[in-house]
Scaffold this active site. Structure first.
Site, PDB file in Angstrom:
ATOM      1  N   CYS A 260     -17.308 -16.329   5.559  1.00 34.65           N
ATOM      2  CA  CYS A 260     -15.888 -16.083   5.825  1.00 34.65           C
ATOM      3  C   CYS A 260     -15.381 -16.743   7.098  1.00 34.65           C
ATOM      4  CB  CYS A 260     -15.640 -14.586   5.900  1.00 34.65           C
ATOM      5  SG  CYS A 260     -15.991 -13.751   4.356  1.00 34.65           S
TER       6      CYS A 260
HETATM    7  N1  LIG Z   1     -19.585 -12.395   1.403  1.00 32.62           N
HETATM    8  C1  LIG Z   1     -18.753 -11.725   2.156  1.00 32.62           C
HETATM    9  O1  LIG Z   1     -19.149 -11.116   3.129  1.00 32.62           O
HETATM   10  C2  LIG Z   1     -17.276 -11.674   1.841  1.00 32.62           C
HETATM   11  C3  LIG Z   1     -16.503 -10.677   2.446  1.00 32.62           C
HETATM   12  C4  LIG Z   1     -15.156 -10.611   2.161  1.00 32.62           C
HETATM   13  C5  LIG Z   1     -14.588 -11.552   1.295  1.00 32.62           C
HETATM   14  N2  LIG Z   1     -15.356 -12.521   0.736  1.00 32.62           N
HETATM   15  C6  LIG Z   1     -14.708 -13.459  -0.175  1.00 32.62           C
HETATM   16  O2  LIG Z   1     -15.014 -13.086  -1.503  1.00 32.62           O
HETATM   17  C7  LIG Z   1     -15.130 -14.234  -2.341  1.00 32.62           C
HETATM   18  C8  LIG Z   1     -16.469 -14.245  -3.047  1.00 32.62           C
HETATM   19  O3  LIG Z   1     -17.483 -14.418  -2.095  1.00 32.62           O
HETATM   20  P1  LIG Z   1     -18.989 -13.988  -2.310  1.00 32.62           P
HETATM   21  O4  LIG Z   1     -19.588 -13.925  -0.953  1.00 32.62           O
HETATM   22  O5  LIG Z   1     -19.099 -12.783  -3.191  1.00 32.62           O
HETATM   23  O6  LIG Z   1     -19.531 -15.270  -3.117  1.00 32.62           O
HETATM   24  P2  LIG Z   1     -20.991 -15.474  -3.765  1.00 32.62           P
HETATM   25  O7  LIG Z   1     -21.290 -16.906  -3.670  1.00 32.62           O
HETATM   26  O8  LIG Z   1     -21.941 -14.470  -3.199  1.00 32.62           O
HETATM   27  O9  LIG Z   1     -20.800 -15.066  -5.283  1.00 32.62           O
HETATM   28  C9  LIG Z   1     -20.049 -15.751  -6.200  1.00 32.62           C
HETATM   29  C10 LIG Z   1     -20.648 -15.602  -7.586  1.00 32.62           C
HETATM   30  O10 LIG Z   1     -19.772 -16.256  -8.492  1.00 32.62           O
HETATM   31  C11 LIG Z   1     -20.545 -16.926  -9.464  1.00 32.62           C
HETATM   32  N3  LIG Z   1     -19.707 -17.955 -10.070  1.00 32.62           N
HETATM   33  C12 LIG Z   1     -19.411 -19.208  -9.632  1.00 32.62           C
HETATM   34  N4  LIG Z   1     -18.552 -19.803 -10.466  1.00 32.62           N
HETATM   35  C13 LIG Z   1     -18.280 -18.923 -11.462  1.00 32.62           C
HETATM   36  C14 LIG Z   1     -17.443 -18.938 -12.606  1.00 32.62           C
HETATM   37  N5  LIG Z   1     -16.694 -19.986 -12.905  1.00 32.62           N
HETATM   38  N6  LIG Z   1     -17.419 -17.848 -13.392  1.00 32.62           N
HETATM   39  C15 LIG Z   1     -18.161 -16.749 -13.091  1.00 32.62           C
HETATM   40  N7  LIG Z   1     -18.964 -16.678 -12.028  1.00 32.62           N
HETATM   41  C16 LIG Z   1     -19.022 -17.740 -11.229  1.00 32.62           C
HETATM   42  C17 LIG Z   1     -21.741 -17.433  -8.694  1.00 32.62           C
HETATM   43  O11 LIG Z   1     -22.822 -17.713  -9.551  1.00 32.62           O
HETATM   44  C18 LIG Z   1     -22.011 -16.239  -7.759  1.00 32.62           C
HETATM   45  O12 LIG Z   1     -22.890 -15.311  -8.359  1.00 32.62           O
HETATM   46  C19 LIG Z   1     -14.881 -15.430  -1.423  1.00 32.62           C
HETATM   47  O13 LIG Z   1     -13.531 -15.783  -1.480  1.00 32.62           O
HETATM   48  C20 LIG Z   1     -15.174 -14.872  -0.050  1.00 32.62           C
HETATM   49  O14 LIG Z   1     -14.457 -15.548   0.950  1.00 32.62           O
HETATM   50  C21 LIG Z   1     -16.695 -12.593   0.968  1.00 32.62           C
END
Ligand SMILES: NC(=O)c1ccc[n+]([C@@H]2O[C@H](COP(=O)([O-])OP(=O)(O)OC[C@H]3O[C@@H](n4cnc5c(N)ncnc54)[C@H](O)[C@@H]3O)[C@@H](O)[C@H]2O)c1
Length: 418
Positions: A260
Site C-alpha cells: 500500500c
Molecule cells: N494487503 C494489504 O495490506 C491491503 C490493505 C488494504 C488495502 N489493500 C488493497 O486491496 C487490494 C488487494 O490487495 P491484496 O493485498 O489482497 O492483493 P493480493 O495480491 O494479496 O491478492 C490478490 C488476489 O487476486 C488474484 N487475482 C489476480 N487477478 C485476478 C482476476 N482477474 N480474477 C480473480 N482473481 C485474481 C490473485 O491471484 C491474488 O490471489 C489492493 O488494491 C490493495 O491496495 C491491501
C-alpha cells in the site's frame, strides 16, 4: 443464508471471506490461480491473518468455498472486488487487473446485485472506470444493480484491529447503493461509516495511506539529520511520543514497504495531474521514502569502514527481509533494494527471516542464526521480527547495525543504531 462473492483471494479477500463466514454468510472466493483455490478448499491457508484451523472450520461448515469459475457469481447477492492495484513501470496506476476482472464479471451480473470495489485506487475509479464496464451487461449502475466503494483497511499481522473490528467506510453511487452496502457490511463488521459518494470513500483511503507515507518520510529525514548531527533519533522519538496531544509517533526505519504505502500515494498524484494540480507533498514523501534504503546502504558501508572492512567481499547478514515484523510479505520490502545495492558493491549477502524461507529472486535461503551470527562481518537488523532474540544477536555477532531501534537499552561496543 446470504452468499457473498469475493473476487481476489489474497491478503484482503481471504480475511474478508472469513469475516462474512464468521457472521454465518456463505463466502465464495473467486481467484484465477487454481492452486490457491485448491488450497483454500482444503482449508489450508496461505494468509497469516486467517489460520488454517479457522479456514478449515468455515470450509467444513460449507460457509467458505473457493472457485476459479466467474459463472458462480450468479449465486451471489453481492460481489466484492479485492484485486491488486499496482503501478506500471512508469509508476502510474495500472488498473489492468481490475478492468479485466470487471469485463469477466459483466456477463454474469444479475439484476439487483450489489457490487463493491475494495481495492485501493484514485477517486473516480468506481464511477468512471468500473461502472461503464459492468454496464456492458445491459444493466444500469444505481438502477438495476448497485455499485459502491468501500476501502479495505486491513493491516496484515495486526491483532488489535482486524477486518471485523476496524470501521468500514462506504460510499455508493446513489443513496440506495450506499444503503445496500451499509446493510451488507453491518451484518458482518462492527461499525460502518457512511460517506456520500464512491469518490469520498476512495479518497478517504488515500488520505489515510498518504498520512502515513508523509510522516514516515518526515521521521526518516530526521533520522538522516540525527545521523549527521550525532543525535540519537530514537531518544528524540521516544521523548516526543510522551506528548499526550498534538503528536503521533512514527518510527524511523530502513524504508517503507508493503503493497500500500509505497504505491497508493502515486494513485492520487496521477489523478491530481488530470486536474492540473501537483501534489508536491505526496511526491516529496514518495521520493524520500524510496531513497531511504540508499541511505541504509551508505550507513552499512560507513559502519564496516569504521571496522576497517570494505563492503566488497564482506559477509553481510540481513536480519529480516519482510517489509514488517511478524509477517512474510515481501512486497516492496526495502530489504530487497538493500540486497541489490549491496550486491552491486560486491558484498556477500546472507539473510535470516523466520517468515521467508527462501528468496528465489536472489538464489538465497534463510540461514541458521547460530552458525551465521559469529561468521558474518556485520549483522543488519532490517525487520523487527518478534521471534528473533536481538540481545542474542548483539551478544553473538561481530558487528550489529540496528535500523529498527529494537536494541534500545543495550550498549555494546559492537552495536550501532540508525
Ligand atoms: N494487503 C494489504 O495490506 C491491503 C490493505 C488494504 C488495502 N489493500 C488493497 O486491496 C487490494 C488487494 O490487495 P491484496 O493485498 O489482497 O492483493 P493480493 O495480491 O494479496 O491478492 C490478490 C488476489 O487476486 C488474484 N487475482 C489476480 N487477478 C485476478 C482476476 N482477474 N480474477 C480473480 N482473481 C485474481 C490473485 O491471484 C491474488 O490471489 C489492493 O488494491 C490493495 O491496495 C491491501
Amino acid at each position: 443464508m446470504r452468499t457473498i462473492a469475493i473476487v481476489g483471494a489474497g491478503y484482503v479477500g481471504v480475511p474478508l471471506a472469513h469475516v462474512f463466514a464468521d457472521a454465518g454468510h456463505k463466502a465464495l472466493l473467486i481467484d484465477v490461480v487454481a492452486e490457491r483455490v485448491e488450497q483454500l478448499n482444503k482449508g489450508d491457508s496461505y494468509i497469516e491473518d486467517v489460520p488454517s484451523d479457522v479456514l478449515k472450520r468455515h470450509v467444513d461448515a460449507q460457509l467458505l468455498e473457493a472457485t476459479t469459475d466467474y459463472g458462480r457469481l450468479r449465486e451471489a447477492e453481492a460481489i466484492l472486488i479485492a484485486l491488486p492495484t499496482p503501478l506500471s513501470d512508469q509508476r502510474e496506476p495500472d488498473l489492468t487487473i481490475l478492468l479485466n476482472a470487471a469485463e469477466e464479471i459483466a456477463p454474469h451480473l444479475q439484476h439487483g446485485q450489489l457490487v463493491v470495489l475494495e481495492s485501493t485506487t484514485y477517486p473516480g475509479t468506481t464511477r468512471e472506470r468500473i461502472a461503464p464496464i459492468l454496464e456492458k451487461s445491459g444493466l444500469k449502475a444505481g438502477e438495476s444493480f448497485h455499485l459502491a466503494f468501500s476501502p479495505e483497511r486491513v493491516d496484515p499481522g495486526r491483532e488489535d484491529w482486524t477486518t471485523k473490528t476496524t470501521p468500514k467506510v462506504v460510499g455508493g453511487m446513489t443513496d440506495e447503493c450506499t444503503r445496500r452496502a451499509v446493510d451488507l457490511y453491518s451484518s458482518a463488521v462492527d461499525r460502518v461509516v457512511e460517506v456520500t459518494s464512491p469518490e469520498a470513500a476512495e479518497l478517504t483511503k488515500l488520505l489515510e495511506n498518504i498520512f502515513r507515507s508523509v510522516n514516515i518520510a518526515l521521521v526518516n529525514e530526521l533520522a538522516q539529520l540525527c545521523d549527521r548531527m550525532d543525535i540519537d533519533v530514537w531518544e528524540v522519538v521516544d521523548a516526543a511520543g510522551t506528548k499526550p496531544f498534538g503528536f503521533m509517533r512514527f518510527d524511523p526505519g530502513p524504508g517503507m514497504g508493503g503493497h500500500c504505502l509505497p504505491i497508493d500515494p502515486f494513485y492520487l498524484a496521477f489523478k491530481a495531474r488530470e486536474h492540473d494540480f501537483y501534489t508536491e507533498f505526496v511526491e516529496l514523501a514518495g521520493k524520500l521514502n524510496q531513497a531511504q534504503p540508499h541511505f541504509c546502504v551508505e550507513k552499512i558501508e560507513r559502519t564496516l569502514n569504521d571496522a576497517s572492512k570494505p563492503v566488497r567481499g564482506s559477509r553481510v547478514l540481513l536480519l529480516g527481509v519482510a517489509y514488517k515484523g511478524g509477517v512474510g510479505d515481501l512486497r516492496e520490502a526495502p530489504a530487497l533494494k538493500i540486497i541489490r545495492l549491496l550486491r552491486d558493491l560486491g558484498a556477500d549477502i546472507a539473510y535470516h527471516d523466520p517468515h521467508v524461507p527462501e528468496l528465489s529472486e536472489f538464489g538465497l535461503k534463510s540461514v541458521d542464526l547460530a552458525a551465521e551470527l559469529p561468521a558474518a562481518d556485520i549483522a543488519c537488523i532490517i525487520t523487527a521480527h518478534p521471534e528473533v532474540d536481538h540481545e542474542r544477536v548483539v551478544r553473538e555477532a561481530q558487528l550489529v547495525l540496528d535500523f529498527r531501534g529494537v536494541t534500545r537499552g543495550i550498549t555494546a561496543p559492537n552495536l550501532v543504531r540508525l
